[in-house]
Write a protein that holds these residues in place. Sequence first.
Motif, mmCIF file in Angstrom:
data_model
loop_
_atom_site.group_PDB
_atom_site.id
_atom_site.type_symbol
_atom_site.label_atom_id
_atom_site.label_comp_id
_atom_site.label_asym_id
_atom_site.label_seq_id
_atom_site.Cartn_x
_atom_site.Cartn_y
_atom_site.Cartn_z
ATOM 1 N N ASP A 72 51.664 50.815 37.686
ATOM 2 C CA ASP A 72 51.993 50.498 39.088
ATOM 3 C C ASP A 72 50.815 49.852 39.787
ATOM 4 O O ASP A 72 50.958 48.869 40.500
ATOM 5 C CB ASP A 72 52.297 51.794 39.882
ATOM 6 N N ILE A 73 49.652 50.459 39.616
ATOM 7 C CA ILE A 73 48.460 50.006 40.325
ATOM 8 C C ILE A 73 48.158 48.554 39.972
ATOM 9 O O ILE A 73 47.874 47.731 40.840
ATOM 10 C CB ILE A 73 47.273 50.933 40.009
ATOM 11 N N ILE A 74 48.258 48.235 38.677
ATOM 12 C CA ILE A 74 47.983 46.855 38.258
ATOM 13 C C ILE A 74 49.103 45.929 38.734
ATOM 14 O O ILE A 74 48.853 44.835 39.237
ATOM 15 C CB ILE A 74 47.807 46.782 36.728
ATOM 16 N N ARG A 75 50.353 46.392 38.622
ATOM 17 C CA ARG A 75 51.472 45.545 39.020
ATOM 18 C C ARG A 75 51.434 45.253 40.528
ATOM 19 O O ARG A 75 51.773 44.158 40.961
ATOM 20 C CB ARG A 75 52.790 46.218 38.644
ATOM 21 N N ASP A 76 51.023 46.222 41.324
ATOM 22 C CA ASP A 76 50.941 45.997 42.771
ATOM 23 C C ASP A 76 49.713 45.187 43.153
ATOM 24 O O ASP A 76 49.771 44.341 44.029
ATOM 25 C CB ASP A 76 50.874 47.342 43.531
ATOM 26 N N GLY A 77 48.597 45.486 42.516
ATOM 27 C CA GLY A 77 47.324 44.918 42.966
ATOM 28 C C GLY A 77 47.037 43.528 42.444
ATOM 29 O O GLY A 77 46.485 42.687 43.162
ATOM 30 N N PHE A 78 47.409 43.276 41.192
ATOM 31 C CA PHE A 78 47.008 42.002 40.591
ATOM 32 C C PHE A 78 47.581 40.779 41.306
ATOM 33 O O PHE A 78 46.855 39.830 41.587
ATOM 34 C CB PHE A 78 47.344 41.982 39.096
ATOM 35 N N PRO A 79 48.889 40.769 41.655
ATOM 36 C CA PRO A 79 49.426 39.573 42.308
ATOM 37 C C PRO A 79 48.678 39.233 43.601
ATOM 38 O O PRO A 79 48.492 38.054 43.917
ATOM 39 C CB PRO A 79 50.874 39.964 42.627
ATOM 40 N N VAL A 80 48.253 40.266 44.320
ATOM 41 C CA VAL A 80 47.548 40.039 45.580
ATOM 42 C C VAL A 80 46.192 39.388 45.316
ATOM 43 O O VAL A 80 45.845 38.358 45.892
ATOM 44 C CB VAL A 80 47.365 41.379 46.330
ATOM 45 N N SER A 81 45.431 39.991 44.403
ATOM 46 C CA SER A 81 44.122 39.426 44.079
ATOM 47 C C SER A 81 44.270 38.042 43.465
ATOM 48 O O SER A 81 43.465 37.144 43.730
ATOM 49 C CB SER A 81 43.377 40.328 43.093
ATOM 50 N N ALA A 82 45.310 37.866 42.649
ATOM 51 C CA ALA A 82 45.487 36.584 41.968
ATOM 52 C C ALA A 82 45.857 35.482 42.947
ATOM 53 O O ALA A 82 45.417 34.336 42.795
ATOM 54 C CB ALA A 82 46.560 36.721 40.888
ATOM 55 N N ALA A 83 46.639 35.825 43.975
ATOM 56 C CA ALA A 83 47.016 34.817 44.964
ATOM 57 C C ALA A 83 45.773 34.306 45.684
ATOM 58 O O ALA A 83 45.571 33.097 45.839
ATOM 59 C CB ALA A 83 48.005 35.416 45.961
ATOM 60 N N ILE A 84 44.929 35.236 46.111
ATOM 61 C CA ILE A 84 43.687 34.840 46.778
ATOM 62 C C ILE A 84 42.803 34.079 45.797
ATOM 63 O O ILE A 84 42.245 33.026 46.125
ATOM 64 C CB ILE A 84 42.954 36.090 47.323
ATOM 65 N N GLY A 85 42.713 34.610 44.580
ATOM 66 C CA GLY A 85 41.852 34.007 43.567
ATOM 67 C C GLY A 85 42.258 32.586 43.233
ATOM 68 O O GLY A 85 41.414 31.697 43.082
ATOM 69 N N ALA A 86 43.565 32.328 43.145
ATOM 70 C CA ALA A 86 44.034 30.991 42.787
ATOM 71 C C ALA A 86 43.600 29.970 43.835
ATOM 72 O O ALA A 86 43.147 28.874 43.507
ATOM 73 C CB ALA A 86 45.555 31.000 42.643
ATOM 74 N N ILE A 87 43.730 30.351 45.091
ATOM 75 C CA ILE A 87 43.328 29.434 46.159
ATOM 76 C C ILE A 87 41.820 29.208 46.115
ATOM 77 O O ILE A 87 41.336 28.085 46.269
ATOM 78 C CB ILE A 87 43.757 29.990 47.533
ATOM 79 N N VAL A 88 41.087 30.284 45.878
ATOM 80 C CA VAL A 88 39.632 30.172 45.795
ATOM 81 C C VAL A 88 39.248 29.192 44.686
ATOM 82 O O VAL A 88 38.390 28.322 44.873
ATOM 83 C CB VAL A 88 38.998 31.564 45.532
ATOM 84 N N ILE A 89 39.914 29.302 43.539
ATOM 85 C CA ILE A 89 39.556 28.452 42.405
ATOM 86 C C ILE A 89 39.913 26.991 42.687
ATOM 87 O O ILE A 89 39.115 26.081 42.430
ATOM 88 C CB ILE A 89 40.261 28.950 41.117
ATOM 89 N N LEU A 90 41.097 26.766 43.243
ATOM 90 C CA LEU A 90 41.482 25.397 43.590
ATOM 91 C C LEU A 90 40.496 24.782 44.571
ATOM 92 O O LEU A 90 40.041 23.648 44.397
ATOM 93 C CB LEU A 90 42.887 25.383 44.212
ATOM 94 N N VAL A 149 39.505 34.230 51.467
ATOM 95 C CA VAL A 149 39.235 32.999 50.718
ATOM 96 C C VAL A 149 37.908 32.391 51.157
ATOM 97 O O VAL A 149 37.073 32.011 50.333
ATOM 98 C CB VAL A 149 40.395 31.980 50.887
ATOM 99 N N ILE A 150 37.696 32.348 52.459
ATOM 100 C CA ILE A 150 36.424 31.800 52.965
ATOM 101 C C ILE A 150 35.260 32.606 52.394
ATOM 102 O O ILE A 150 34.241 32.059 51.969
ATOM 103 C CB ILE A 150 36.402 31.842 54.518
ATOM 104 N N ALA A 151 35.421 33.930 52.375
ATOM 105 C CA ALA A 151 34.320 34.785 51.914
ATOM 106 C C ALA A 151 34.042 34.597 50.429
ATOM 107 O O ALA A 151 32.898 34.695 49.988
ATOM 108 C CB ALA A 151 34.646 36.243 52.206
ATOM 109 N N LEU A 152 35.089 34.301 49.667
ATOM 110 C CA LEU A 152 34.937 34.281 48.209
ATOM 111 C C LEU A 152 34.647 32.894 47.644
ATOM 112 O O LEU A 152 34.140 32.772 46.529
ATOM 113 C CB LEU A 152 36.200 34.838 47.543
#
Lengths: 554, 305
Positions: B83-101, B171-174
Amino acid sequence: MLRKSKLLFVVALTLVVVFALAGCGAPKNEGKGSDNAGKEEVKQKITYNLGSEPETLDPGKVTGNPDMTAINAMMEGLTRYNMDGELEPAMAKDWDISPDGTVYTFKIREDAKWSNGDPVTAEDFEFAWRQILDPEFAADYAYELYYLKNAAAYNDFEDTSVTSPDQIGVEAVDAKTLEVTLAAPAPQFLGLTAFPAYFPVHKATATANPDWHAEPETYVNNGPFKMTVWEHDQKIVFEKNETYWDKDSVRLDELVMTLVSSESTELAMFETGDIDVGDNPPNEEMDRLKADANYGLTIGGDLSTYYYVFNTTAKPFDDVRVRKALTMAIDREAIVENIAKAGQIPAFAYVPFGLDDADKSKDFREEGGNDYFAENLEKAQELLAEAGYPNGEGFPEFEILNTDRELYLNIAQAIQEMWKQNLGIEGVKVISQEWGSYLKARAELDYLVAAAGWGADYADPMTFLDMYIKDGGNNDTGWSDERYDQSIAKANSTNDQAVRMQAMHEAEDILMEAMPLMPIYFYTNPYIMKDYVKDVVVPDFGPNMDFKWAYVEK
Amino acid sequence: MRKFSSALVAVLVIITVTFFLMHSIPGGPFDSERKLPNTIMKNINARYHLDDPLWVQYTDYLQNIVKGDLGPSFRYETRTVNDIIRDGFPVSAAIGAIVILLALGIGILLGVIAALNHNKWQDYGAMLIATIGVSVPSFIVAGLAMYVFAEKLRWFPPALWEGPESMVLPVIALAGLPTAVIARLMRSSMLEVLNQDYIKTARAKGLATRVIVYRHALRNAILPVVTYLGPAVAGIVTGSFIVENIFAIPGLGKWFVMSISNRDYPVILGVTIFYSTLLIFMNMIVDIAYAVIDPRIKLSDRKGE
């Protein structure tokens, strides 16, 4: 050609995404009633930052204050602390206590209902209490019910003398009568029934679905509010519970608890109006918050003490003169004023202010006095010289063990400096350890001086004093004294508050005479609250806040 | 296939090392300042099988993993690690994807500008920005961004996860660090490529700089960035403890730190396995990307074709 446009495309897309996001940033006006609205239109909604995700919302499994605070909004025990901090009948409409103080007969109120409409019965209490004591249920707070006859033995799966839950001193005589038999008289027992470990659970629900407390949809409760949303690590939303027996006292339609753990973020949310109440104002902002009278900072009471423990089994701390010298040679006022900054009270005793003495109009601390010792440099230097360390000469190097919280490290550094200036003790180091390692070092006496704190589990001095009996689970000092143990035993065997309190005062006298611990200050509970928020109860122990009577007036 | 099996071995080694390391640190998941009576500790240890010998716990754990079950959290008893990974990963990944782009776009642009204007003001300017990006820690940027954009300007909410606008400040912070790293990598490899013979030939043939950069140089110069991206993506999409804590983002980042201080063994193992699998996977992607960008680099493993 294609590749070149690809790169351009990526760059362009990125920029589009950024600007699109930036465009979404319109300021939000949710939850803030417009200023010119009439009084009737004020939305009865309060947002409070609970500070962290509750580990569980099962009253039987409760561990920390966040759990307790959220559960206390939804559930109710036999009694409840009212707005003035006095114990009142709640699920129980009244009770009888046998003359010897060991049998309590509670009458459950007729109009007590669960959120699914079922009546609250004595069986629900019996079921919940037996469950928390079940060794397989493995509840942290099972020991809070050890007052009940045979409870401790039943909870111990290796003790075969009591194996049936029927032998525990709790019995539903009929649907509305609960009979509780204690192992020994304990006047503090009644107050404990206001705490989550003693809350009832809806027997049919909990039997059918052990995870009933994991989701709002399956949560059955009997208190002022009902949970509608639980977004993990984000927020819990409650609305008024229409089946609550005292629903006329509940004025809020909606209560939101945000789960933001960063103190500085909480403050930012308070300033932007995203929350109305918070109780973790950052230490480094205290000066600013105190300076502005309209900010909304209040310093509430807290039944907790901050102190240092000595390892009394190790040289030189096995010498009471050394412990006393160190205790007398620090300036508590300076620590509170310049470092802790939240109006903490310098402590010259161990049990904090705020607990009733035998005469309920008197305070245990005031009766015993907050003056077991004085900050006296001459006397401290004398004692140190007697112990063989004139002017601190030859005093072995030692460390003050801390957790990694900055505030406490700052205090330790101040104390290190005071001992150096006032006693000439040079070789003091301040070390910090990660929480788990720190606890282990303390428990195994693998330290010389360590920072410690203790808060009340219930409203009675015993919650502080029984720690220091010989082999007490939380006695991390290696100190013990037979006279002390006798005083505690005496207090624990009588129903006469005068005798009990006297015995506990004597115990504290002995403790402060031997000084295995150095009191520093009594904690306070600073919180921030908007001026339109009314009648939130802020207890000095247990749940952080009780919103049963709270309302908004703009 | 050989790659796959070696990846599996790597994950197994990571699980084993993590398992015994975390059990060797002092303290357990149920320690607190209020020490529990021995009776209660015994009950809890029995319930969570913490009283079994360590190797039994280890083999039990492996058996559950094979079934895809990472177990329950010890701290948050109604939540499973899945549960923890299923709930948490999409959130971090959404922010992360924008950061990487963002980091790719701006970083490559800055790097190329700096390289093309070697030792001119554009170069110094771009590298100054990059230096700032590398040296200012994310929590400083986060605090500043919150103060300016949330408290003063009220453009964005200060915290919580309530829609796209909640992403902007994190995103700005990361984004600063990866942007700066990519800009520096791009600059130095671009300088190297621009000095090679085939570029000089192209210049001599009178091709426009733009064409040279886009068609010839960029393709070769981007290889170091691709190499960096592999581990960086794995790190960024799994979230940052500090930034998620400041903005109260319900991502995966906090669990890497919290689980250790809580001694929440199943969560420690779960997020470690998740992260290392992702890392290995990303490195495979890097290998494939290499082969696509530069056909002379062969994929070592072509049995599958």
